[in-house]
Scaffold this motif. Structure first.
Motif, mmCIF file in Angstrom:
data_model
loop_
_atom_site.group_PDB
_atom_site.id
_atom_site.type_symbol
_atom_site.label_atom_id
_atom_site.label_comp_id
_atom_site.label_asym_id
_atom_site.label_seq_id
_atom_site.Cartn_x
_atom_site.Cartn_y
_atom_site.Cartn_z
ATOM 1 N N LEU A 1 0.648 -1.462 -0.628
ATOM 2 C CA LEU A 1 0.069 -0.392 -0.193
ATOM 3 C C LEU A 1 0.715 1.170 -0.075
ATOM 4 C CD1 LEU A 1 -3.023 0.481 0.315
ATOM 5 C CD2 LEU A 1 -3.012 1.369 2.322
ATOM 6 N N LEU A 2 0.666 2.061 -0.928
ATOM 7 C CA LEU A 2 1.341 3.618 -1.281
ATOM 8 C C LEU A 2 -0.042 4.420 -1.463
ATOM 9 C CD1 LEU A 2 3.745 5.156 -1.368
ATOM 10 C CD2 LEU A 2 3.429 5.102 -3.730
ATOM 11 N N LEU A 3 -0.495 5.419 -0.463
ATOM 12 C CA LEU A 3 -1.179 6.499 -0.370
ATOM 13 C C LEU A 3 -0.581 7.709 -0.962
ATOM 14 C CD1 LEU A 3 -2.451 6.576 3.098
ATOM 15 C CD2 LEU A 3 -3.152 5.126 1.420
ATOM 16 N N LEU A 4 -1.940 8.167 -2.548
ATOM 17 C CA LEU A 4 -1.271 9.379 -2.595
ATOM 18 C C LEU A 4 -2.419 10.580 -2.785
ATOM 19 C CD1 LEU A 4 -0.592 6.675 -4.855
ATOM 20 C CD2 LEU A 4 1.274 8.751 -5.597
ATOM 21 N N THR A 5 -2.255 11.781 -3.044
ATOM 22 C CA THR A 5 -2.808 12.510 -2.936
ATOM 23 C C THR A 5 -1.879 13.851 -3.157
ATOM 24 O OG1 THR A 5 -4.214 14.124 -1.455
ATOM 25 C CG2 THR A 5 -2.227 13.006 -0.707
#
Length: 198
Positions: free
Chosen positions: A48-52
């Motif tokens: 899991l990698l979160l991007l925003t």
């Protein structure tokens, strides 16, 4: 209202969008302009990698004061005994100081896809899986923790950050969540891109 992108990062993909050396990057997986990772995941780690594009949301996810729990499935060399697991749970001493206590449990080999290239196995040395949850974000921390108890990490998959997980996401796939705090996020899933060179 903010949009968060959850990506299942494959093995040996850089956690950035460009690379002068031509290595695989996030640009080969997700083509949303203006976003950047909230935290990092090593080149040789998966999950899991979160991007925003929302700076405040990024800060809320990554700031140490938030102490977001991060959960990993870790394939290690050998079979850690109860004493080794107790050491992880209480905190081990690393070069940059002791770790905070972790949540640790043994796993039956989880149903995860094959890694490319695969983990190298030695017939004389068994492997086993652990689930490790930490609230810190030091460089290569989980790998250093398992090495400290004598069981080097062979494969590392981050499965969860805070309330977000990779459940339902194949390697290379992503989904978006529109966050209307405190209402339930709206989700939109995307399959992996075809032909990613690794």
């Amino acid at each position: 209202m903010s949009t968060l992108y959850l990506l299942h990062k494959p093995f040996q993909v850089l956690c950035q969008f460009t690379d002068d050396s031509g290595r695989p990057t996030l640009a080969g997986l997700i083509d949303v302009p203006g976003i950047y990772p909230a935290g990092r995941l090593d080149f040789d780690s998966e999950g899991l990698l979160l991007l925003t594009a929302d700076g405040q949301l990024n800060h809320r996810i990554t700031h140490p004061d938030q102490k977001q729990e991060k959960t990993y499935w870790v394939q290690v060399e050998g079979e850690p005994d109860d004493h080794a697991l107790k050491a992880l749970k209480h905190g081990v001493i690393l070069k940059d100081g002791p770790t905070r206590p972790a949540k640790v449990r043994r796993l039956i080999a989880p149903e995860v896809g094959d890694r490319h290239p695969p983990v190298r196995h030695r017939a004389s040395i068994p492997t086993s899986w652990l689930e490790i949850t930490i609230t810190e974000g030091r460089n290569r921390q989980v790998r250093r923790m398992t090495a400290a108890i004598g069981h080097p990490t062979l494969r590392l998959i981050r499965t969860r950050i805070g309330p977000w997980s990779i459940k339902g996401l194949a390697s290379g796939a992503w989904r978006s969540e529109t966050l209307h705090m405190p209402t339930t996020p709206k989700r939109r899933a995307h399959a992996p891109k075809k032909g990613l060179k690794r």
